[in-house]
Design an enzyme around this catalytic site. Structure first.
Site, PDB file in Angstrom:
ATOM      1  N   ASP A 136      -8.376  -5.550   6.181  1.00 41.39           N
ATOM      2  CA  ASP A 136      -8.004  -6.399   5.040  1.00 41.39           C
ATOM      3  C   ASP A 136      -6.574  -6.930   5.218  1.00 41.39           C
ATOM      4  O   ASP A 136      -5.860  -7.141   4.246  1.00 41.39           O
ATOM      5  CB  ASP A 136      -8.132  -5.604   3.729  1.00 41.39           C
ATOM      6  CG  ASP A 136      -7.293  -4.329   3.751  1.00 41.39           C
ATOM      7  OD1 ASP A 136      -6.524  -4.113   4.715  1.00 41.39           O
ATOM      8  OD2 ASP A 136      -7.398  -3.534   2.805  1.00 41.39           O
ATOM      9  N   ARG A 163      -4.858  -4.551   9.167  1.00 44.71           N
ATOM     10  CA  ARG A 163      -3.712  -3.894   8.528  1.00 44.71           C
ATOM     11  C   ARG A 163      -3.550  -2.502   9.138  1.00 44.71           C
ATOM     12  O   ARG A 163      -4.346  -1.615   8.875  1.00 44.71           O
ATOM     13  CB  ARG A 163      -3.922  -3.782   7.013  1.00 44.71           C
ATOM     14  CG  ARG A 163      -2.897  -2.892   6.308  1.00 44.71           C
ATOM     15  CD  ARG A 163      -3.006  -3.008   4.789  1.00 44.71           C
ATOM     16  NE  ARG A 163      -4.312  -2.605   4.285  1.00 44.71           N
ATOM     17  CZ  ARG A 163      -4.605  -1.391   3.789  1.00 44.71           C
ATOM     18  NH1 ARG A 163      -3.673  -0.454   3.734  1.00 44.71           N
ATOM     19  NH2 ARG A 163      -5.817  -1.112   3.353  1.00 44.71           N
ATOM     20  N   CYS A 189      -1.852   0.664   8.918  1.00 49.48           N
ATOM     21  CA  CYS A 189      -1.148   1.386   7.869  1.00 49.48           C
ATOM     22  C   CYS A 189      -0.558   2.647   8.506  1.00 49.48           C
ATOM     23  O   CYS A 189      -1.283   3.565   8.872  1.00 49.48           O
ATOM     24  CB  CYS A 189      -2.177   1.721   6.796  1.00 49.48           C
ATOM     25  SG  CYS A 189      -1.494   2.493   5.352  1.00 49.48           S
ATOM     26  N   CYS A 195       0.812  -1.226   0.000  1.00 50.09           N
ATOM     27  CA  CYS A 195       0.000   0.000   0.000  1.00 50.09           C
ATOM     28  C   CYS A 195       0.842   1.270   0.000  1.00 50.09           C
ATOM     29  O   CYS A 195       0.330   2.364  -0.163  1.00 50.09           O
ATOM     30  CB  CYS A 195      -0.979   0.004   1.178  1.00 50.09           C
ATOM     31  SG  CYS A 195      -0.211   0.338   2.773  1.00 50.09           S
ATOM     32  N   HIS A 202      -3.911   4.647  10.043  1.00 54.01           N
ATOM     33  CA  HIS A 202      -5.248   4.056  10.125  1.00 54.01           C
ATOM     34  C   HIS A 202      -5.146   2.540  10.193  1.00 54.01           C
ATOM     35  O   HIS A 202      -4.131   1.966   9.806  1.00 54.01           O
ATOM     36  CB  HIS A 202      -6.087   4.456   8.910  1.00 54.01           C
ATOM     37  CG  HIS A 202      -6.409   5.914   8.885  1.00 54.01           C
ATOM     38  ND1 HIS A 202      -5.576   6.843   8.298  1.00 54.01           N
ATOM     39  CD2 HIS A 202      -7.450   6.615   9.418  1.00 54.01           C
ATOM     40  CE1 HIS A 202      -6.103   8.060   8.458  1.00 54.01           C
ATOM     41  NE2 HIS A 202      -7.237   7.948   9.126  1.00 54.01           N
ATOM     42  N   HIS A 205      -0.927  11.092  16.080  1.00 56.58           N
ATOM     43  CA  HIS A 205      -1.573  10.415  14.960  1.00 56.58           C
ATOM     44  C   HIS A 205      -0.530   9.524  14.280  1.00 56.58           C
ATOM     45  O   HIS A 205       0.574   9.968  13.968  1.00 56.58           O
ATOM     46  CB  HIS A 205      -2.097  11.452  13.962  1.00 56.58           C
ATOM     47  CG  HIS A 205      -2.559  10.856  12.676  1.00 56.58           C
ATOM     48  ND1 HIS A 205      -3.751  10.176  12.579  1.00 56.58           N
ATOM     49  CD2 HIS A 205      -1.988  10.808  11.442  1.00 56.58           C
ATOM     50  CE1 HIS A 205      -3.892   9.745  11.320  1.00 56.58           C
ATOM     51  NE2 HIS A 205      -2.842  10.117  10.622  1.00 56.58           N
TER      52      HIS A 205
END
Ligand SMILES: [Zn+2]
Length: 191
Positions: free
Chosen positions: A158, A166, A168, A114, A154, A151
């Site tokens: 999947d 996951r 990310c 990704c 996310h 932060h």
């Protein structure tokens, strides 16, 4: 005579303001470089202290490098494929770059394709906190550092087994420590 005087004053003022401008520019650049290289100025950074960190945005701005600040505090996103951790398979632990909290172990990292470092499980339940994120017309779950609420990225459903998740994560907000170094530090503390 009068016109000449006005002209002279005008030129002097212009020269003065140009000088002011270049002066303030160079001093802010120096300050930025200094802040970004001086990690010691971050007094809350600790890999052993588990107490929650509560700083104002102003305080964070002073102690974090600007690229970390823009993601950790302003909820920014680094460009895909730009993180050195995206293709990185060293064995060790990933920490929050803002506060030093342990977040992920390398054995839960996987190639998601990704464009961002991806993990299927955090170090512990409390290491991460979650919040619904409705920005950009999407329904996503934001993940933040459990200690300082930076932060991180996310989490999506999947991912691979065993969790199917996951995580990310923006590589900019990760610090990595090799397992061997961690072991060495542990040994030297024991002696
Ligand atoms: Zn943190």
């Amino acid at each position: 005579m009068m016109i000449k005087l006005v002209k002279t004053v005008g030129i002097l003022l212009l020269a003065f303001s140009l000088q002011q401008c270049s002066y303030s520019q160079s001093s802010s650049t120096n300050q930025k470089t200094k802040m970004e290289t001086d990690k010691k100025s971050n007094s809350v950074y600790s890999r052993t202290d588990t107490n929650k960190v509560n700083l104002t945005e102003e305080e964070w701005k002073k102690i974090l490098p600007s690229e970390v600040y823009s993601i950790a505090r302003m909820k920014g996103t680094e460009r895909a494929w730009t993180s050195k951790f995206e293709k990185f398979d060293e064995i060790g632990t990933y920490y929050c770059a803002a506060c030093g909290n342990a977040l992920f172990k390398s054995d839960t990292k996987f190639e998601s394709g990704c464009g961002w470092p991806s993990f299927y499980e955090p170090v512990s339940k409390g290491s991460i906190i979650y919040a619904p994120d409705h920005t950009y017309g999407m329904e996503r779950t934001e993940v933040m550092c459990g200690r300082c609420k930076a932060h991180l990225g996310h989490v999506f459903e999947d991912g691979p087994p065993p969790t199917g998740l996951r995580y990310c994560i923006n590589g900019v907000v990760l610090d990595f420590e090799k397992a061997k170094e961690a072991e060495k530090n542990y040994q030297s503390k024991k002696q």
